[in-house]
Design an enzyme around this catalytic site. Structure first.
Site, PDB file in Angstrom:
ATOM      1  N   CYS A 416      32.395 -16.145  -2.551  1.00 12.59           N
ATOM      2  CA  CYS A 416      32.497 -14.871  -3.251  1.00 12.59           C
ATOM      3  C   CYS A 416      31.342 -13.968  -2.854  1.00 12.59           C
ATOM      4  O   CYS A 416      30.189 -14.421  -2.855  1.00 12.59           O
ATOM      5  CB  CYS A 416      32.398 -15.090  -4.756  1.00 12.59           C
ATOM      6  SG  CYS A 416      33.798 -15.933  -5.423  1.00 12.59           S
ATOM      7  N   TYR A 572      38.919 -23.145 -12.472  1.00 11.16           N
ATOM      8  CA  TYR A 572      39.676 -21.887 -12.583  1.00 11.16           C
ATOM      9  C   TYR A 572      41.079 -22.191 -13.122  1.00 11.16           C
ATOM     10  O   TYR A 572      41.362 -23.340 -13.492  1.00 11.16           O
ATOM     11  CB  TYR A 572      39.676 -21.152 -11.235  1.00 11.16           C
ATOM     12  CG  TYR A 572      38.262 -20.740 -10.835  1.00 11.16           C
ATOM     13  CD1 TYR A 572      37.562 -19.813 -11.616  1.00 11.16           C
ATOM     14  CD2 TYR A 572      37.612 -21.308  -9.743  1.00 11.16           C
ATOM     15  CE1 TYR A 572      36.261 -19.460 -11.293  1.00 11.16           C
ATOM     16  CE2 TYR A 572      36.303 -20.951  -9.413  1.00 11.16           C
ATOM     17  CZ  TYR A 572      35.628 -20.031 -10.195  1.00 11.16           C
ATOM     18  OH  TYR A 572      34.342 -19.678  -9.902  1.00 11.16           O
TER      19      TYR A 572
HETATM   20  C1  LIG Z   1      27.649 -17.636  -2.776  1.00  9.39           C
HETATM   21  C2  LIG Z   1      28.722 -18.657  -2.938  1.00  9.39           C
HETATM   22  C3  LIG Z   1      30.001 -18.276  -3.281  1.00  9.39           C
HETATM   23  C4  LIG Z   1      31.022 -19.216  -3.396  1.00  9.39           C
HETATM   24  N1  LIG Z   1      32.300 -18.823  -3.629  1.00  9.39           N
HETATM   25  C5  LIG Z   1      33.333 -19.712  -3.542  1.00  9.39           C
HETATM   26  C6  LIG Z   1      34.677 -19.281  -3.525  1.00  9.39           C
HETATM   27  O1  LIG Z   1      34.971 -18.109  -3.539  1.00  9.39           O
HETATM   28  N2  LIG Z   1      35.633 -20.219  -3.454  1.00  9.39           N
HETATM   29  C7  LIG Z   1      35.329 -21.559  -3.364  1.00  9.39           C
HETATM   30  O2  LIG Z   1      36.236 -22.380  -3.286  1.00  9.39           O
HETATM   31  N3  LIG Z   1      34.068 -21.979  -3.350  1.00  9.39           N
HETATM   32  C8  LIG Z   1      33.056 -21.079  -3.420  1.00  9.39           C
HETATM   33  N4  LIG Z   1      31.763 -21.508  -3.330  1.00  9.39           N
HETATM   34  C9  LIG Z   1      31.518 -22.946  -3.150  1.00  9.39           C
HETATM   35  C10 LIG Z   1      31.450 -23.250  -1.661  1.00  9.39           C
HETATM   36  O3  LIG Z   1      32.646 -22.884  -0.990  1.00  9.39           O
HETATM   37  C11 LIG Z   1      31.173 -24.729  -1.404  1.00  9.39           C
HETATM   38  O4  LIG Z   1      32.248 -25.493  -1.932  1.00  9.39           O
HETATM   39  C12 LIG Z   1      29.840 -25.166  -2.004  1.00  9.39           C
HETATM   40  O5  LIG Z   1      28.853 -24.142  -1.861  1.00  9.39           O
HETATM   41  C13 LIG Z   1      29.302 -26.435  -1.337  1.00  9.39           C
HETATM   42  O6  LIG Z   1      29.101 -26.252   0.047  1.00  9.39           O
HETATM   43  P1  LIG Z   1      27.637 -26.071   0.728  1.00  9.39           P
HETATM   44  O7  LIG Z   1      26.791 -27.215   0.272  1.00  9.39           O
HETATM   45  O8  LIG Z   1      27.911 -26.096   2.210  1.00  9.39           O
HETATM   46  O9  LIG Z   1      27.073 -24.760   0.269  1.00  9.39           O
HETATM   47  C14 LIG Z   1      30.728 -20.579  -3.224  1.00  9.39           C
HETATM   48  C15 LIG Z   1      29.426 -20.969  -2.920  1.00  9.39           C
HETATM   49  C16 LIG Z   1      28.432 -20.036  -2.751  1.00  9.39           C
HETATM   50  C17 LIG Z   1      27.049 -20.502  -2.363  1.00  9.39           C
END
Ligand SMILES: Cc1cc2nc3c(=O)[nH]c(=O)nc-3n(C[C@H](O)[C@H](O)[C@H](O)COP(=O)(O)O)c2cc1C
Ligand SMILES: Cc1cc2nc3c(=O)[nH]c(=O)nc-3n(C[C@H](O)[C@H](O)[C@H](O)COP(=O)(O)OP(=O)(O)OC[C@H]3O[C@@H](n4cnc5c(N)ncnc54)[C@H](O)[C@@H]3O)c2cc1C
Length: 751
Positions: A416, A572
């Site tokens: 997001c 959600y």
């Molecule tokens: C800024 C931000 C926005 C996110 N928005 C979404 C989203 O829109 N949809 C979603 O499924 N996960 C969202 N997430 C979760 C990430 O897609 C991911 O599942 C989570 O950050 C773990 O991955 P990472 O350790 O590589 O950051 C968001 C994470 C961050 C940091």
């Protein structure tokens, strides 16, 4: 100082000799219930043969210990008639009795009093000691006596194991997997001197009972095992030594000290035999405690310093041991499902300490073989010929989902941006998604996009609910398609009870200060106690929202998206039906897992029906709620199976964010075990996400079959060119867009 060690195992003996060596004036007694030459078990293995700390602490005993080491470098995995060998691992084994003899001799030489055949039962007898060492092993009586202070937690693992010896001198650390009519048996075997090996047999309780071993005495166990492994033992015998079937206890303690009493070795913590570190931990505890006492004159201060010093290291090892023991407990999951080389890779990388890269340093031949095998599988799966020789690292192999061909295995996770105007993505989104597509990932998933205005989380969320959205998204999709091979997916969602909240940097999941809109969810349960209570959806709401998903899918097709992801994770709207923590319905959409899955699957089917049949649909799920009473692993596997049956192409395995009081266990690759299990047991491709820190992690995950695609959120946010940098570091040529070809041959400074 007057010191009493209760227990004369490695921890008690080694601590006593170190203390006596540092100051011969110490009065030290070791109380041991066994005779001097009376030990349980056979050999012990040191997974890291260097024992540096032991060398520094007492050169004499170190020299003697290492002179008895049986060294070997290979791990051999016997799997379905094949033996897979990986080299370069550097193990050493020795007889437990020889180790104890050396330590006992050294104690005696230095003047430590050794009282054998003395059971310490009345601790009051040692009341006048300045320090009492609880070195009495895994079933520590001292720990039980002061349980309210040490706060022990004992996790009895479900599998049964028995510790045997054999005259078969195993040339490598050997893992045998053998199926019988009763089930699957695992053996951990290693040589500990010229002619003897330890032979630990492990099985699930079910298999053990089916074989009638719950009624077997030691001799019957021996006969059974010799028959079962007659072929492997090649005429050699198995030997017993108090070889009773047990369950392994993982011991942890809230505190390791109480007044002048301190826990060391197995009394304080255990590490499963599959990582062979218990003895080394016991010796290192002894070193740390002796040092702390030398540094701090006062016992209380020294004990606090010892615990502070040792606890992080022990906990790190216990985490690795936990993953390792779980792998062996769950071996049925992999056995017969994974091909031999991938089974071996899964076993070798089970605790995440050994990786694709570290294996390559140890045994380049083994890693070449796995890379070749992986590439040939990728060729078949993607129907794309791989011409490179040597083959690409696993992360740079293609993958196909229906007619969508991904050029590699790296995916940018939806994130997001809270920067849209009434759902319309703008320049920020173009640059954000565009630069990550140029950055080398094969697939970029655009952020959670509301299927209706009320379905957004915040006022800044993107949407797909009015004609302008199609135009705005198409601009981004067209850019991505023109910029190179990257493909782009859209994540469709409805925020449910987590909607009508502030922008992420103004308070994630916090209700708006004003202008809130009404919420809907599976049940009328607010997210925070102070959040707005949603309306429990009735059938009309369900029909409306399902229609909104269908419309949004049609619009996504018009915008040219290559793939859709339906968001059923993180609490959600659709997730609120799945989790029992958010679904309290009493109709056919609540109660059993089947009922809770009904509405999300209905939405899935409706979207699938209108989405072009040559383009894939993925679903993101939370495989656990990290909260009491929430989704458990079995249920997540069940849901993934249902998704597969409904035509879902791939599942993105995330976790949590269902309830605010969740207790997640974060850490490197913390969600990958969930992906691993779902991929194997639900037999559906998976994307894993969550703290994938390096290209090495990605290669390890893929080669071991823990996921089909690796998804990075923050990693790719931090570095839009993460995938390109990973290619550069591995010497892999990832073609640049024409505008940037001058970068070819440029050496970036990535350190
Ligand atoms: C800024 C931000 C926005 C996110 N928005 C979404 C989203 O829109 N949809 C979603 O499924 N996960 C969202 N997430 C979760 C990430 O897609 C991911 O599942 C989570 O950050 C773990 O991955 P990472 O350790 O590589 O950051 C968001 C994470 C961050 C940091
Ligand atoms: C099947 C199996 C395989 C293993 N394999 C390995 C391996 O390969 N490598 C490895 O490093 N580790 C291995 N271990 C772990 C290893 O044995 C222990 O981690 C290590 O021995 C711990 O040392 P310790 O001194 O803390 O405890 P222990 O070695 O258990 O010593 C405790 C001593 O205290 C004595 N004692 C207990 N209660 C009393 C009492 N009330 N009064 C007097 N004396 C008492 C006991 O008799 C014993 O001698 C294995 C363990 C198991 C169960």
């Amino acid at each position: 100082m007057r010191i009493v060690s209760i227990g004369g195992g490695p921890a008690g003996l080694y601590f006593s000799l170190l203390m006596k060596k540092s100051d011969p004036a110490h009065d030290i007694t070791v109380v041991e219930r066994n005779r001097a030459d009376d030990t349980f078990g056979f050999g012990v293995v040191f997974s890291d043969a260097t024992l540096e700390h032991v060398a520094e602490a007492d050169r004499e005993s170190h020299a003697e210990i290492t002179s008895h080491f049986a060294h070997w470098d290979d791990i051999a995995i016997h799997y379905r008639g094949q033996v897979l060998t990986a080299t370069g691992h550097g193990f050493a084994g020795m007889s437990r009795q020889v180790l104890l003899d050396i330590l006992q001799r050294r104690c005696a030489e230095l003047g430590v009093r050794l009282e054998f055949q003395t059971e310490a039962s009345d601790l009051a007898a040692y009341a006048d000691a300045d320090l009492v060492l609880a070195a009495d092993g895994v079933n520590s009586v001292v720990r039980s006596r002061y349980a309210e202070h040490f706060r022990p937690q004992i996790d009895w693992r479900p599998n049964k194991f028995v510790w045997l010896g054999t005259t078969f001198p195993y040339p490598a650390f050997t893992f045998l997997f053998k199926e019988s009519a009763h089930g699957l048996w695992r053996v951990h075997a290693y040589r500990y001197d010229a002619s003897m090996s330890t032979f630990i047999l492990e099985a699930t309780e079910q298999t053990w009972r089916r074989a009638g071993l719950d009624h077997a005495d030691e001799d019957q166990t021996l006969t059974f095992c010799e028959r079962l492994f007659a072929e492997e033992l090649q005429g050699h015998r198995l030997l017993k030594n108090r070889s009773l079937w047990r369950n392994f206890p993982t011991v942890r303690n809230g505190s390791w000290r109480h007044r002048n009493v301190v826990l060391v070795g197995d009394a304080a913590h255990t590490a499963h035999f599959s990582i062979g570190s218990g003895t080394k931990l016991a010796l290192e505890d002894a070193i740390a405690l002796a040092r702390a006492l030398q540094r701090h004159g006062e016992v209380a201060k020294a004990l606090a310093a010892y615990e502070e010093d040792r606890r992080p290291e022990v906990e790190r090892l216990q985490r690795a041991a936990q993953v390792s023991l779980e792998w062996f407990e769950d071996a049925e999951r992999y056995h017969g499902r994974l091909e031999p080389i991938q089974f071996a890779m899964s076993l070798l990388t089970r605790s995440l300490r050994v990786t694709h890269d570290s294996l390559k340093r140890r045994d380049p031949g083994f890693v070449s073989e796995i890379d070749r095998w992986f590439a040939s599988r990728a060729e078949q799966q993607s129907r794309v010929a791989i011409r490179a020789a040597p083959p690409p690292p696993p992360m740079f192999t293609p993958f196909r989902l229906r007619e969508l061909l991904l050029s590699n295995r790296i995916v940018v996770s939806p994130m997001c941006q809270s920067s849209a105007e009434d759902g319309t993505p703008g320049d920020w989104h173009l640059v954000n998604l565009g630069s990550r597509a140029v950055g080398g990932a094969a697939l970029v998933i655009a952020e959670m996009t509301g299927v209706s205005r009320e379905g957004r989380i915040t006022l800044g969320c993107t949407g797909m609910y009015k004609p302008e959205h199609v135009t705005a998204w198409k601009r981004i999709v067209d850019f991505v398609h023109a910029a190179g091979p990257a493909r782009i997916a859209l994540q469709l969602a409805h925020a449910g009870r987590k909607g009508s909240t502030r922008l992420q940097w103004e308070g994630k999941d916090e209700p708006l200060a004003e202008g809130n809109w009404p919420l809907i969810s599976a049940s009328a349960l607010p997210y925070h106690p102070y959040s707005q209570a949603p309306k429990a959806m009735d059938r009309a709401d369900m029909d409306r929202v399902r229609g909104q998903f269908v419309n949004a899918a049609r619009m996504a097709e018009q915008a040219g998206f290559d793939m859709l992801e339906i968001h059923m994770a993180h609490g959600y709207l659709l997730a609120s039906f799945i989790s029992p923590l958010t679904n309290a319905r009493t109709d056919e959409y609540g109660g059993s897992p089947e009922n809770r899955a009904r509405y999300p699957l209905e939405v899935f089917d409706a979207v699938r029906a209108v989405w072009p049949s040559d383009r894939p649909v993925s679903v993101k799920i939370s495989a656990t709620d990290w909260a009491e009473g929430g989704i458990d692993f079995d249920e997540a596997v069940g849901f993934a199976k249902r998704l597969r049956e409904h035509g879902c192409d791939i599942v993105t395995v995330s976790t949590g964010q269902t309830v605010p009081d969740q207790k997640p266990e974060y850490g490197r690759l913390y969600q990958t075990p969930f992906s691993d299990r779902i991929r194997c047991e639900a037999e559906i491709p998976t994307m894993t996400v969550g703290e994938i820190a390096s290209y090495d992690d990605a290669n390890s995950i893929l080669a071991a079959g823990r996921a089909d695609l690796c998804v990075l959120a923050r990693g790719h946010l931090d570095d839009p060119y993460w995938t390109r940098h990973a290619a550069y570091e591995q010497g892999w040529d990832l073609p640049w867009p024409a505008q940037y070809v001058s970068v070819k041959g440029f050496n970036p400074r990535l350190d």
